[in-house]
Design a protein around this motif. Structure first.
Motif, PDB file in Angstrom:
ATOM      1  N   SER A  28     -14.354 -95.307 -37.944  1.00 11.04           N
ATOM      2  CA  SER A  28     -13.132 -94.814 -37.297  1.00 11.04           C
ATOM      3  C   SER A  28     -13.440 -93.677 -36.323  1.00 11.04           C
ATOM      4  O   SER A  28     -12.805 -93.572 -35.271  1.00 11.04           O
ATOM      5  N   GLN A  31     -15.200 -95.184 -33.250  1.00  7.05           N
ATOM      6  CA  GLN A  31     -14.224 -95.988 -32.510  1.00  7.05           C
ATOM      7  C   GLN A  31     -13.404 -95.123 -31.556  1.00  7.05           C
ATOM      8  O   GLN A  31     -12.862 -95.623 -30.578  1.00  7.05           O
ATOM      9  N   LYS A  32     -13.341 -93.839 -31.803  1.00  9.68           N
ATOM     10  CA  LYS A  32     -12.570 -92.949 -30.929  1.00  9.68           C
ATOM     11  C   LYS A  32     -13.270 -92.704 -29.598  1.00  9.68           C
ATOM     12  O   LYS A  32     -12.641 -92.285 -28.643  1.00  9.68           O
ATOM     13  N   TRP A  33     -14.605 -92.969 -29.547  1.00  7.19           N
ATOM     14  CA  TRP A  33     -15.294 -92.589 -28.314  1.00  7.19           C
ATOM     15  C   TRP A  33     -16.453 -93.480 -27.895  1.00  7.19           C
ATOM     16  O   TRP A  33     -16.881 -93.423 -26.750  1.00  7.19           O
ATOM     17  N   ASP A  36     -14.399 -99.949 -28.555  1.00  2.89           N
ATOM     18  CA  ASP A  36     -13.000-100.255 -28.856  1.00  2.89           C
ATOM     19  C   ASP A  36     -12.797-100.560 -30.335  1.00  2.89           C
ATOM     20  O   ASP A  36     -11.728-100.313 -30.890  1.00  2.89           O
ATOM     21  N   GLU A 125     -14.235 -89.844 -23.064  1.00  4.25           N
ATOM     22  CA  GLU A 125     -13.313 -90.521 -23.993  1.00  4.25           C
ATOM     23  C   GLU A 125     -13.151 -89.702 -25.275  1.00  4.25           C
ATOM     24  O   GLU A 125     -12.054 -89.601 -25.816  1.00  4.25           O
ATOM     25  N   LEU A 126     -14.228 -89.119 -25.756  1.00  2.85           N
ATOM     26  CA  LEU A 126     -14.156 -88.255 -26.936  1.00  2.85           C
ATOM     27  C   LEU A 126     -13.209 -87.094 -26.678  1.00  2.85           C
ATOM     28  O   LEU A 126     -12.360 -86.783 -27.513  1.00  2.85           O
ATOM     29  N   ARG A 128     -10.770 -86.977 -24.409  1.00  5.11           N
ATOM     30  CA  ARG A 128      -9.395 -87.492 -24.267  1.00  5.11           C
ATOM     31  C   ARG A 128      -8.772 -87.827 -25.618  1.00  5.11           C
ATOM     32  O   ARG A 128      -7.598 -87.550 -25.873  1.00  5.11           O
ATOM     33  N   SER A 129      -9.543 -88.441 -26.497  1.00  6.37           N
ATOM     34  CA  SER A 129      -8.962 -88.927 -27.747  1.00  6.37           C
ATOM     35  C   SER A 129      -8.858 -87.849 -28.820  1.00  6.37           C
ATOM     36  O   SER A 129      -8.041 -87.980 -29.725  1.00  6.37           O
ATOM     37  N   THR A 130      -9.665 -86.797 -28.719  1.00  7.80           N
ATOM     38  CA  THR A 130      -9.659 -85.785 -29.784  1.00  7.80           C
ATOM     39  C   THR A 130      -9.344 -84.373 -29.297  1.00  7.80           C
ATOM     40  O   THR A 130      -9.036 -83.508 -30.106  1.00  7.80           O
TER      41      THR A 130
END
Length: 132
Positions: A28, A31-33, A36, A125-126, A128-130
């Motif tokens: 999990s 999958q965040k960074w 997909d 992406e890391l 952005r998502s966290t």
């Protein structure tokens, strides 16, 4: 031609060990960074990029080494070079006391720039998502 070692790092906006460890050692978190979708089966992680029902890429990496709260080292199952792996290591900044992700990866000389771009996109992406 032999693959070359690639190193990069990314400083996170966190000094909480358990949060960082979960981002690099669990499906999990990865999958965040990284991909997909990430699934784990018997010390192997399957990474999927894209829509599984449409065009996508799937690769499996075997866990070579796992040291809790320190590092995860993986080797792609289709990797022909026995010395090539990819690793995500946690380190603490002496200046800020925040964690740094240190990445080691391998690529052919002509692929080094695109590998750097891939890791930069992963770091973005890391963030952005966290928010880290």
């Amino acid at each position: 031609m032999n693959k070359q070692r690639f190193n990069t790092e990314y400083e996170l906006q966190s000094n909480v060990e358990s949060i960082i460890w979960s981002l690099i050692s669990t499906p999990s978190g990865l999958q965040k960074w990284i991909a997909d979708k990430v699934e784990e089966h018997d010390r192997a992680l399957t990474f999927t990029w894209g829509d599984p029902d449409k065009e996508h890429e799937t690769r499996t990496a075997n866990m070579v080494q796992l040291i809790k709260n320190t590092l995860i080292r993986l080797r792609w199952d289709d990797e022909e070079n026995p010395e090539a792996y990819w690793e995500i290591r946690m380190a603490k900044s002496d200046l800020t006391n925040d964690y740094i992700l240190e990445i080691t990866d391998y690529a052919l000389p002509e692929d080094m720039e695109s590998l750097g771009d891939i890791w930069q996109q992963n770091f973005e992406e890391l963030h952005r998502s966290t928010g880290l």
